[in-house]
Design a protein around this motif. Sequence first.
Motif, PDB file in Angstrom:
ATOM      1  N   CYS A 180       0.838  -1.208   0.000  1.00 52.13           N
ATOM      2  CA  CYS A 180       0.000   0.000   0.000  1.00 52.13           C
ATOM      3  C   CYS A 180       0.869   1.252   0.000  1.00 52.13           C
ATOM      4  N   ALA A 181       1.897   1.261   0.855  1.00 51.66           N
ATOM      5  CA  ALA A 181       2.781   2.425   0.943  1.00 51.66           C
ATOM      6  C   ALA A 181       3.533   2.643  -0.365  1.00 51.66           C
ATOM      7  N   ALA A 182       3.958   1.554  -1.008  1.00 48.40           N
ATOM      8  CA  ALA A 182       4.654   1.669  -2.292  1.00 48.40           C
ATOM      9  C   ALA A 182       3.734   2.286  -3.341  1.00 48.40           C
ATOM     10  N   LEU A 183       2.474   1.873  -3.339  1.00 45.16           N
ATOM     11  CA  LEU A 183       1.502   2.427  -4.276  1.00 45.16           C
ATOM     12  C   LEU A 183       1.322   3.922  -4.052  1.00 45.16           C
ATOM     13  N   ALA A 190       7.507  10.103  -3.238  1.00 38.00           N
ATOM     14  CA  ALA A 190       8.871  10.294  -3.730  1.00 38.00           C
ATOM     15  C   ALA A 190       9.139   9.599  -5.054  1.00 38.00           C
ATOM     16  N   ALA A 191       8.320   8.619  -5.428  1.00 41.78           N
ATOM     17  CA  ALA A 191       8.533   7.886  -6.683  1.00 41.78           C
ATOM     18  C   ALA A 191       7.586   8.342  -7.782  1.00 41.78           C
ATOM     19  N   HIS A 192       6.909   9.468  -7.578  1.00 45.97           N
ATOM     20  CA  HIS A 192       5.968   9.947  -8.595  1.00 45.97           C
ATOM     21  C   HIS A 192       6.686  10.158  -9.926  1.00 45.97           C
ATOM     22  N   GLY A 193       6.126   9.600 -10.977  1.00 43.71           N
ATOM     23  CA  GLY A 193       6.737   9.702 -12.293  1.00 43.71           C
ATOM     24  C   GLY A 193       7.717   8.588 -12.610  1.00 43.71           C
ATOM     25  N   ARG A 194       7.965   7.690 -11.646  1.00 41.43           N
ATOM     26  CA  ARG A 194       8.876   6.566 -11.877  1.00 41.43           C
ATOM     27  C   ARG A 194       8.052   5.291 -11.993  1.00 41.43           C
ATOM     28  N   GLY A 209       8.326  -3.109  -0.932  1.00 35.21           N
ATOM     29  CA  GLY A 209       7.290  -3.019  -1.952  1.00 35.21           C
ATOM     30  C   GLY A 209       7.963  -2.897  -3.307  1.00 35.21           C
ATOM     31  N   VAL A 210       7.653  -3.784  -4.226  1.00 34.69           N
ATOM     32  CA  VAL A 210       8.297  -3.818  -5.544  1.00 34.69           C
ATOM     33  C   VAL A 210       7.311  -3.305  -6.592  1.00 34.69           C
ATOM     34  N   VAL A 211       7.680  -2.248  -7.277  1.00 37.07           N
ATOM     35  CA  VAL A 211       6.846  -1.687  -8.339  1.00 37.07           C
ATOM     36  C   VAL A 211       7.595  -1.831  -9.657  1.00 37.07           C
ATOM     37  N   ILE A 212       6.992  -2.514 -10.611  1.00 31.89           N
ATOM     38  CA  ILE A 212       7.587  -2.729 -11.929  1.00 31.89           C
ATOM     39  C   ILE A 212       6.565  -2.348 -12.985  1.00 31.89           C
ATOM     40  N   ASP A 350       4.468   8.401   7.759  1.00 31.64           N
ATOM     41  CA  ASP A 350       3.584   7.401   8.357  1.00 31.64           C
ATOM     42  C   ASP A 350       2.230   7.299   7.672  1.00 31.64           C
ATOM     43  N   LEU A 351       1.870   8.291   6.858  1.00 27.37           N
ATOM     44  CA  LEU A 351       0.562   8.272   6.194  1.00 27.37           C
ATOM     45  C   LEU A 351       0.556   7.440   4.923  1.00 27.37           C
ATOM     46  N   GLY A 352       1.734   6.996   4.468  1.00 22.18           N
ATOM     47  CA  GLY A 352       1.833   6.310   3.194  1.00 22.18           C
ATOM     48  C   GLY A 352       0.908   5.112   3.069  1.00 22.18           C
ATOM     49  N   THR A 353       0.846   4.291   4.112  1.00 24.58           N
ATOM     50  CA  THR A 353       0.044   3.069   4.015  1.00 24.58           C
ATOM     51  C   THR A 353      -1.438   3.374   3.871  1.00 24.58           C
ATOM     52  N   VAL A 354      -1.975   4.274   4.678  1.00 25.40           N
ATOM     53  CA  VAL A 354      -3.411   4.557   4.586  1.00 25.40           C
ATOM     54  C   VAL A 354      -3.727   5.305   3.299  1.00 25.40           C
ATOM     55  N   VAL A 355      -2.797   6.126   2.796  1.00 22.41           N
ATOM     56  CA  VAL A 355      -3.005   6.806   1.517  1.00 22.41           C
ATOM     57  C   VAL A 355      -3.090   5.777   0.393  1.00 22.41           C
TER      58      VAL A 355
END
Length: 377
Positions: A180-183, A190-194, A209-212, A350-355
């Motif tokens: 969830c946090a990776a998403l 921080a990974a917006h656009g990647r 969290g692996v995003v491909i 800390d908000l990454g997961t709920v976001v």
Amino acid sequence: MVRAPRLTESAGAVFAVLARAGSATRPQLASLAGLSKPTVSSAVAELENAGLAAHSGTASSGTGRSAAVYRLGPAAGAVLAVDLGPALTRVRGCALDGTLLAEATESRAQAAEAVREALETLPAGAPLRAIVVAVGDVTARDGEGAGVRPATAKAGPVFDAVAVALPPGVPVHLENNVNCAALAELHEGAAHGRETFGYLRIGVGIGLGVVIGGQVLRGANGAAGEVARLPYPWDDGREPRHEALEEHVGARSLLRRAAEAWGEEDGPCPRTTEELFSLAGQGRAAARAVVGRHAADIGRLAAAVTAVLDPGLIVLGGSTGAYPQLLPGVRAELERLSWPTEVVSSTLGDLGTVVGAARLAVARGVQTVTEAAHAKD
């Protein structure tokens, strides 16, 4: 649970586009949905009659003409996202266009109360379309439905405690908290656009969290990124132990190492990671040494991740991993052991997961409505 009305295929497509856009005119909807203007006009009328779309004003075009603007209607409903964190439970309620409608935060022991508080804040009469619960556990691909439960005892008890507060009849979906946090980092952080990166969470536990290609990799067993299972220690005469790497890198061991390294001349020993990093920021030698060693450990883990995935970017998050003080040491160790890889700190904290869980819940909620679409044209 209030079931979504049966829709034509075109109305379902327009609803999905309107949910993504937030608001749009009929010409905009036609362009975004790839449908003819007459088809969109008919679909909008159908959605309005069902309460799934509503007129929200007018917009002027460059030619001086005005066009009606539409948004989601009251019958579109809402979704709920629950982050069952190690210390806190965070809950968000959102409309299907992502608008924040309610939020609550309570201690882990008061998880059910946080859910009830958020539910009470949602607009009266808004049907709840989906619930996503983020857990610190492996989740199977078919982890949804009334009988859903985490795969192991790690997250089971707290999920059982919060499940009593979830409304009956609403689809419940489980997702790993790190995924969830990776998403969230992908879309808003921080990974917006990647399109490809690794989100490395370091806190009480560790996870990846692996995003491909813009998609979270879940793996054959839903266990992709369970770096706690990497063999450790791995040396002559030393037998790897179950989740020993998580034990070594986790916050409890970090504080234990600080206590072991602390001398009377260093003053009071830090009791929390916040205190430790604060002292390191003040230049206290003992704290800086412990933080430096921790950064090297994380750098070695990042090197292992890079050797397998070559992600190009690693985002550091978690209750200890997100401290910017770790970046120089992590970057140096990763550069020493592997090929060039960018390393940055999470911008969502800390908000990454709920976001991320809320984003998943919105997607599930829209899917619940559009799956009611049946070709009647």
